[in-house]
Write an enzyme that holds these catalytic residues in place. Structure first.
Site, PDB file in Angstrom:
ATOM      1  N   GLN A   1      33.447  31.751  33.845  1.00 26.60           N
ATOM      2  CA  GLN A   1      33.345  33.072  33.221  1.00 26.60           C
ATOM      3  C   GLN A   1      32.055  33.191  32.420  1.00 26.60           C
ATOM      4  OE1 GLN A   1      35.653  34.680  29.728  1.00 26.60           O
ATOM      5  NE2 GLN A   1      36.585  35.885  31.357  1.00 26.60           N
TER       6      GLN A   1
ATOM      7  N   CYS B   1      36.653  40.342  25.792  1.00 26.28           N
ATOM      8  CA  CYS B   1      36.647  39.659  24.495  1.00 26.28           C
ATOM      9  C   CYS B   1      36.535  40.676  23.350  1.00 26.28           C
ATOM     10  CB  CYS B   1      35.488  38.668  24.440  1.00 26.28           C
ATOM     11  SG  CYS B   1      35.425  37.810  22.863  1.00 26.28           S
TER      12      CYS B   1
END
Ligand SMILES: Cc1cc2nc3c(=O)[nH]c(=O)nc-3n(C[C@H](O)[C@H](O)[C@H](O)COP(=O)(O)O)c2cc1C
Length: 322
Positions: A54, A84
């Site tokens: 990622q 996030c």
């Protein structure tokens, strides 16, 4: 998951039934790749299953470059982080802050897809906040830009981790696009996994916190989904083997000092899980005892002490001394 899905944990989750375990996020900024933290995050070992790395950032060219470097060094999938919620990430317009910038999302996704020959997947939340829940718009951009599958955490950025994940938006996203959709958020049991799959029509589910201290959740879910029956919880002897092997892997992967630190949080989750949820064990071992053990364990400074203390703990447990 940053700070959690390191190589030892991904390996363990895959051994225990996870189909795919994604790396911790790696910044797309090459200036930080030389740090110890990034170097460890960029080790792509086949033992930890399909190597999905990622990346997080906000500059299309930088993300494309990071994708290429990781692909060249062994990644089999590149996953882009647009979920996030951390302020320090969002203030650089990375993670979930990108959901506010659909045009930039399109540029990023197209640049990354073009940069590599391997599948590129995307992880999002349902939107930035309740009033701007644009998951469907982002999902359509992802689909037409060549994203191979989309994971959706059923919260907005402003929800952080509060309240309950909602699955209606994931269902709407699944209905709006034809690439595979992975449903995520608050799945902590086989029953919940089935319920979320049914409700959303998603192609797969993703587990985060539910695997902390309970990596066998993956095989339990697989078993339930394929047979309709609940799998027996692991025996104490099996938990002992899993925990000790995990801790030894951490010592080896990180070295003594950092390995001891990282082992503390995983052991804390294992012990909490034994005290709280694991079938049968909670009758033998309560939260207060768990807290007392964790306080002792967190004071240990060497790998040998950690392993000896864990062995004593499981001996005491097995002999009914708890
Ligand atoms: C400590 C922590 C670190 C995380 N790090 C990441 C990350 O690096 N990349 C990511 O896509 N999601 C990350 N997440 C979010 C999880 O992948 C997941 O979307 C979220 O926790 C909801 O799923 P859950 O209820 O199954 O945990 C993190 C979550 C936590 C609690």
């Amino acid at each position: 998951m940053a700070g959690i899905t390191d190589q030892p944990f991904r390996q363990l989750c895959c051994q225990l039934g996870a189909g795919l375990a994604v790396s911790e996020m790696v910044s797309s900024n090459p200036k930080v790749w030389n740090t110890e933290k990034s170097k460890l995050r960029m080790i792509h070992d086949p033992a930890a299953g399909i190597r999905s790395v990622q990346i997080a950032g906000s500059c299309p060219d930088e993300l494309a470059f990071a994708a290429k470097i990781n692909a060249d060094s062994g990644a089999q999938i590149i996953d882009i982080n647009m979920g996030c919620p951390a302020k320090k990430v969002n203030k650089k317009l990375a993670g979930s802050a990108l959901l506010k910038e659909p045009a930039l999302v399109e540029q990023i996704v197209q640049a990354v897809v073009k940069a590599v020959d391997i599948p590129v997947t995307l992880k999002i939340r349902t939107g930035w906040c309740e009033d701007t829940r644009n998951g469907i718009e982002i999902a359509k951009i992802a689909e037409h830009s060549g994203i191979a599958s989309l994971a959706v955490h059923g919260r907005t950025r402003n929800d952080f981790y509060k309240g309950n994940a909602e699955y209606d938006t994931i269902k709407a996203i699944k209905a709006a696009i034809s690439i595979p959709v992975v449903a995520n958020g608050d799945i902590t049991s086989p029953e919940k996994a089935l319920q979320v799959l049914k409700h959303t029509g998603a192609d797969a589910i993703m587990i985060g916190r539910g695997a902390q201290g309970r990596p066998w959740i993956f095989r339990e879910i697989n078993h339930f989904l394929t047979t309709g029956n609940k799998m027996l919880a692991p025996t104490l002897a099996e938990v002992r083997v899993i925990v000790l092997a995990h801790v030894m892997e951490l010592h080896q992967f990180y070295g003594d000092f950092k390995g001891v630190m990282i082992a503390r949080k995983h052991v804390s989750w294992y012990v909490q899980n034994l005290a709280e949820t694991s079938d049968g064990f909670s009758a033998m071992f309560n939260l207060e005892q768990g807290k007392a053990f964790r306080a002792i364990f967190n004071g240990l400074a060497s790998p040998d002490e950690q392993l000896a203390t864990l062995n004593n703990f499981f001996d005491d447990f097995a002999n009914g001394r708890y």
